[in-house]
Design a protein around this motif. Structure first.
Motif, PDB file in Angstrom:
ATOM      1  N   VAL A  33       3.203  -7.670  -8.552  1.00  0.00           N
ATOM      2  CA  VAL A  33       2.116  -8.634  -8.714  1.00  0.00           C
ATOM      3  C   VAL A  33       0.780  -7.966  -8.416  1.00  0.00           C
ATOM      4  CG1 VAL A  33       1.097 -10.746  -7.763  1.00  0.00           C
ATOM      5  CG2 VAL A  33       3.552 -10.650  -8.233  1.00  0.00           C
ATOM      6  N   ALA A  34       0.707  -7.233  -7.306  1.00  0.00           N
ATOM      7  CA  ALA A  34      -0.537  -6.574  -6.920  1.00  0.00           C
ATOM      8  C   ALA A  34      -0.953  -5.528  -7.938  1.00  0.00           C
ATOM      9  CB  ALA A  34      -0.381  -5.939  -5.542  1.00  0.00           C
ATOM     10  N   ASP A  35       0.020  -4.801  -8.492  1.00  0.00           N
ATOM     11  CA  ASP A  35      -0.305  -3.755  -9.453  1.00  0.00           C
ATOM     12  C   ASP A  35      -0.862  -4.342 -10.743  1.00  0.00           C
ATOM     13  OD1 ASP A  35      -0.309  -0.914 -10.113  1.00  0.00           O
ATOM     14  OD2 ASP A  35       1.236  -1.419 -11.566  1.00  0.00           O
ATOM     15  N   LEU A  36      -0.262  -5.419 -11.245  1.00  0.00           N
ATOM     16  CA  LEU A  36      -0.782  -6.037 -12.468  1.00  0.00           C
ATOM     17  C   LEU A  36      -2.174  -6.617 -12.241  1.00  0.00           C
ATOM     18  CD1 LEU A  36       2.221  -7.833 -14.211  1.00  0.00           C
ATOM     19  CD2 LEU A  36       1.188  -5.642 -14.754  1.00  0.00           C
ATOM     20  N   LEU A  37      -2.399  -7.193 -11.063  1.00  0.00           N
ATOM     21  CA  LEU A  37      -3.739  -7.709 -10.758  1.00  0.00           C
ATOM     22  C   LEU A  37      -4.745  -6.563 -10.672  1.00  0.00           C
ATOM     23  CD1 LEU A  37      -2.887 -10.446  -8.112  1.00  0.00           C
ATOM     24  CD2 LEU A  37      -3.670 -10.820 -10.458  1.00  0.00           C
ATOM     25  N   ARG A  68       0.835  -1.204   0.000  1.00  0.00           N
ATOM     26  CA  ARG A  68       0.000   0.000   0.000  1.00  0.00           C
ATOM     27  C   ARG A  68       0.873   1.259   0.000  1.00  0.00           C
ATOM     28  NH1 ARG A  68      -4.338  -2.525   3.757  1.00  0.00           N
ATOM     29  NH2 ARG A  68      -6.043  -2.854   2.270  1.00  0.00           N
ATOM     30  N   ALA A  69       1.957   1.214   0.755  1.00  0.00           N
ATOM     31  CA  ALA A  69       2.832   2.380   0.838  1.00  0.00           C
ATOM     32  C   ALA A  69       3.578   2.615  -0.467  1.00  0.00           C
ATOM     33  CB  ALA A  69       3.831   2.190   1.979  1.00  0.00           C
ATOM     34  N   GLU A  70       3.882   1.532  -1.198  1.00  0.00           N
ATOM     35  CA  GLU A  70       4.681   1.660  -2.425  1.00  0.00           C
ATOM     36  C   GLU A  70       3.828   1.989  -3.629  1.00  0.00           C
ATOM     37  OE1 GLU A  70       7.877  -1.004  -5.030  1.00  0.00           O
ATOM     38  OE2 GLU A  70       7.395  -1.546  -2.967  1.00  0.00           O
ATOM     39  N   ASP A  71       2.828   1.174  -3.928  1.00  0.00           N
ATOM     40  CA  ASP A  71       2.041   1.339  -5.149  1.00  0.00           C
ATOM     41  C   ASP A  71       0.534   1.348  -4.917  1.00  0.00           C
ATOM     42  OD1 ASP A  71       4.108   1.513  -7.058  1.00  0.00           O
ATOM     43  OD2 ASP A  71       4.432  -0.636  -6.956  1.00  0.00           O
ATOM     44  N   GLY A  72       0.102   0.978  -3.734  1.00  0.00           N
ATOM     45  CA  GLY A  72      -1.322   0.824  -3.511  1.00  0.00           C
ATOM     46  C   GLY A  72      -1.781  -0.573  -3.890  1.00  0.00           C
ATOM     47  N   VAL A  73      -2.923  -0.971  -3.340  1.00  0.00           N
ATOM     48  CA  VAL A  73      -3.456  -2.290  -3.624  1.00  0.00           C
ATOM     49  C   VAL A  73      -4.962  -2.228  -3.440  1.00  0.00           C
ATOM     50  CG1 VAL A  73      -3.079  -3.055  -1.232  1.00  0.00           C
ATOM     51  CG2 VAL A  73      -3.308  -4.756  -3.039  1.00  0.00           C
ATOM     52  N   SER A  74      -5.710  -2.847  -4.358  1.00  0.00           N
ATOM     53  CA  SER A  74      -7.162  -2.865  -4.219  1.00  0.00           C
ATOM     54  C   SER A  74      -7.556  -3.778  -3.061  1.00  0.00           C
ATOM     55  CB  SER A  74      -7.806  -3.362  -5.519  1.00  0.00           C
ATOM     56  OG  SER A  74      -7.528  -4.742  -5.713  1.00  0.00           O
ATOM     57  N   GLN A  75      -8.764  -3.581  -2.555  1.00  0.00           N
ATOM     58  CA  GLN A  75      -9.223  -4.415  -1.450  1.00  0.00           C
ATOM     59  C   GLN A  75      -9.334  -5.869  -1.879  1.00  0.00           C
ATOM     60  OE1 GLN A  75      -9.600  -3.317   1.795  1.00  0.00           O
ATOM     61  NE2 GLN A  75      -9.605  -5.527   2.121  1.00  0.00           N
ATOM     62  N   ALA A  76      -9.794  -6.108  -3.100  1.00  0.00           N
ATOM     63  CA  ALA A  76      -9.934  -7.486  -3.585  1.00  0.00           C
ATOM     64  C   ALA A  76      -8.586  -8.189  -3.647  1.00  0.00           C
ATOM     65  CB  ALA A  76     -10.601  -7.497  -4.958  1.00  0.00           C
ATOM     66  N   VAL A  77      -7.556  -7.477  -4.120  1.00  0.00           N
ATOM     67  CA  VAL A  77      -6.226  -8.083  -4.213  1.00  0.00           C
ATOM     68  C   VAL A  77      -5.639  -8.280  -2.822  1.00  0.00           C
ATOM     69  CG1 VAL A  77      -3.874  -7.744  -5.060  1.00  0.00           C
ATOM     70  CG2 VAL A  77      -5.818  -7.220  -6.545  1.00  0.00           C
ATOM     71  N   ALA A  78      -5.837  -7.323  -1.921  1.00  0.00           N
ATOM     72  CA  ALA A  78      -5.363  -7.485  -0.546  1.00  0.00           C
ATOM     73  C   ALA A  78      -5.995  -8.710   0.102  1.00  0.00           C
ATOM     74  CB  ALA A  78      -5.676  -6.237   0.272  1.00  0.00           C
ATOM     75  N   ASP A  79      -7.294  -8.908  -0.124  1.00  0.00           N
ATOM     76  CA  ASP A  79      -7.971 -10.088   0.419  1.00  0.00           C
ATOM     77  C   ASP A  79      -7.398 -11.367  -0.174  1.00  0.00           C
ATOM     78  OD1 ASP A  79      -9.563  -8.432   1.928  1.00  0.00           O
ATOM     79  OD2 ASP A  79     -11.292  -8.540   0.575  1.00  0.00           O
ATOM     80  N   ALA A  80      -7.056 -11.322  -1.464  1.00  0.00           N
ATOM     81  CA  ALA A  80      -6.470 -12.502  -2.105  1.00  0.00           C
ATOM     82  C   ALA A  80      -5.103 -12.819  -1.509  1.00  0.00           C
ATOM     83  CB  ALA A  80      -6.358 -12.276  -3.617  1.00  0.00           C
ATOM     84  N   ILE A  81      -4.298 -11.796  -1.250  1.00  0.00           N
ATOM     85  CA  ILE A  81      -2.970 -12.022  -0.665  1.00  0.00           C
ATOM     86  C   ILE A  81      -3.098 -12.623   0.733  1.00  0.00           C
ATOM     87  CG2 ILE A  81      -0.888 -10.842   0.160  1.00  0.00           C
ATOM     88  CD1 ILE A  81      -1.211  -8.908  -2.204  1.00  0.00           C
ATOM     89  N   ARG A  82      -4.112 -12.198   1.471  1.00  0.00           N
ATOM     90  CA  ARG A  82      -4.344 -12.790   2.790  1.00  0.00           C
ATOM     91  C   ARG A  82      -4.765 -14.260   2.665  1.00  0.00           C
ATOM     92  NH1 ARG A  82      -6.562  -7.540   3.901  1.00  0.00           N
ATOM     93  NH2 ARG A  82      -5.272  -6.488   5.487  1.00  0.00           N
ATOM     94  N   ALA A  83      -5.530 -14.572   1.629  1.00  0.00           N
ATOM     95  CA  ALA A  83      -6.050 -15.932   1.465  1.00  0.00           C
ATOM     96  C   ALA A  83      -5.032 -16.883   0.844  1.00  0.00           C
ATOM     97  CB  ALA A  83      -7.312 -15.905   0.596  1.00  0.00           C
ATOM     98  N   VAL A  84      -3.989 -16.332   0.215  1.00  0.00           N
ATOM     99  CA  VAL A  84      -3.006 -17.150  -0.504  1.00  0.00           C
ATOM    100  C   VAL A  84      -1.610 -16.786   0.013  1.00  0.00           C
ATOM    101  CG1 VAL A  84      -2.152 -17.881  -2.749  1.00  0.00           C
ATOM    102  CG2 VAL A  84      -4.513 -17.063  -2.531  1.00  0.00           C
ATOM    103  N   PRO A  85      -1.161 -17.355   1.136  1.00  0.00           N
ATOM    104  CA  PRO A  85       0.135 -16.985   1.718  1.00  0.00           C
ATOM    105  C   PRO A  85       1.294 -17.222   0.751  1.00  0.00           C
ATOM    106  CG  PRO A  85      -1.168 -18.269   3.276  1.00  0.00           C
ATOM    107  CD  PRO A  85      -1.878 -18.351   1.959  1.00  0.00           C
ATOM    108  N   ARG A  86       2.144 -16.216   0.612  1.00  0.00           N
ATOM    109  CA  ARG A  86       3.251 -16.298  -0.338  1.00  0.00           C
ATOM    110  C   ARG A  86       4.229 -17.414   0.013  1.00  0.00           C
ATOM    111  NH1 ARG A  86       8.178 -12.069  -1.527  1.00  0.00           N
ATOM    112  NH2 ARG A  86       8.305 -12.312  -3.798  1.00  0.00           N
TER     113      ARG A  86
END
Length: 382
Positions: free
Chosen positions: A100-104, A15-33
């Motif tokens: 990754v978040a930005d392209l999504l 979020r601090a670097e490029d921003g992230v949509s709520q949907a993508v943030a939720d996906a990152i929480r659901a899919v641990p890197r």
């Protein structure tokens, strides 16, 4: 720090670097890197030296790197070099989370979408896509490297996702599952394959890294029109490895002494090698050349090469205190002069920002334009 806290911290960094949509943030929480990072890999911070991470030898360092903004390289030299060696050409990775978040975000994936992913890699993005499309959507992912695809399948299965996985050249797409609502690409391209346009429904989007091999890499968002054309603008930055079928050979030694040339220039090589993205796009578009540049001790070198002719290349060297600079050029094509001319043409246009460039893709090839699709700077044949 537990896994949830690490994921929240990573989302905060994005979020601090490029921003992230709520949907993508939720996906990152659901899919641990961490489910998609091997035990041994190579962390590649943008502002520091790459370093090997080993979950067994240094678990804290491994976890810190996995939930950092760093890209994590997982393969060197197409698998020919052990990752522990730490040096070689990067050939597969888990990309920077912010990229990754930005392209999504650009792809604007909705529940129920049918998505083609080009470049499975570790499988993390395929899992994120699967989460975003939900139970009624479909994800097809293509990976050119069989060993990488095999590991991705294991990673995805372990994380509870089952997209359709294929091994093959992603430039061809997958006509069997077309049409797609979205084509999401995780490797750089210099030329957008028309097969992706053919396989996308009208109104659908193609989001891909665009890598002209000259300066920064970019993100490109194209919309497919009913007449079978895709058109869109450069949207930002996106550093990815080139698609393997679009790689080119590096410059080779001169074959004869007559091929060697030693001109000098009054144009500082840093003027060409260290400029805004709008300038590098102009130089890449007008010349078709590749460039990389940087300091080697006190000297700064700008390397140019012709992707169509590995025997045509040049290097210009800046040294402290010099008023003129040496150029060593191989081949008959005047690479340095062409690039300098292109740079000053960009200046004469008013130094346009990268966001003013766009690309139109048709069956016959792609056109690169400035401001308007009818203001074509270069047309590249398919």
């Amino acid at each position: 720090m537990d896994t949830k806290a690490r994921i929240d911290h990573l989302i905060g960094l994005i979020r601090a670097e490029d921003g992230v949509s709520q949907a993508v943030a939720d996906a990152i929480r659901a899919v641990p890197r961490h489910l998609f990072i091997p035990t041994v890999a190579l962390a590649t911070p943008s502002d520091g030296k790459p370093f090997v991470i080993d979950r067994d030898a240094n678990p804290v360092g491994w976890w810190d790197a996995v939930y950092s903004p760093h890209p994590i390289v997982t393969q060197l030299d197409d698998g020919a070099t052990d990752i522990r060696h730490g040096r070689g050409d990067y050939s597969s990775s888990a990309s920077s989370p912010s990229t990754v978040a930005d392209l999504l975000r650009l792809a604007d994936i909705k529940p129920g979408h049918r998505v083609l992913e080009v470049g499975t890699g570790t499988g993390w993005t395929a899992a994120l896509l699967s989460h975003l499309v939900g139970g009624h959507g479909e994800v097809t992912s293509i990976e050119v490297d069989a060993a990488v695809a095999e590991q991705a399948e294991k990673n995805l299965s372990g994380a509870g996702f089952q997209p359709r996985l294929l091994v093959g050249d992603g430039a061809l797409g997958c006509a069997d599952e077309a049409p797609y609502d979205r084509v999401h690409v995780t490797c750089g391209v210099r030329t957008v394959p028309y097969s992706w346009v053919e396989q996308t429904r009208p109104g659908g989007l193609i989001v891909t890294p665009y890598n002209p091999a000259f300066g920064d890499d970019h993100s490109l968002r194209l919309t497919v029109t009913p007449d079978g054309t895709a058109v869109g603008r450069i949207a930002g930055y996106a550093g990815y490895m080139l698609m393997r079928s679009q790689r080119f050979e590096q410059g080779r030694p001169a074959r004869t002494p007559k091929e060697k040339h030693y001109p000098t220039t009054r144009v500082d090589p840093r003027t060409i090698g260290d400029v805004p993205a709008g300038a590098t796009l102009a130089m890449a578009t007008l010349t078709g050349l590749a460039c990389h540049a940087g300091y080697d001790g006190e000297e700064y070198r700008t390397y140019l090469s012709d992707p169509g002719d590995p025997h045509s290349w040049a290097v210009a060297t800046w040294r402290p205190g010099a008023d003129e600079y040496e150029v060593f050029q191989v081949g008959e094509r005047p690479l340095w002069e062409e690039v300098v001319d292109a740079y000053f043409r960009w200046v004469s246009w008013g130094s346009p920002h990268y966001s003013r460039y766009g690309i139109t893709v048709r069956p016959e090839g792609q056109a690169i334009w400035l401001d308007r699709p009818d203001n074509v700077l270069n047309h590249q044949q398919a």
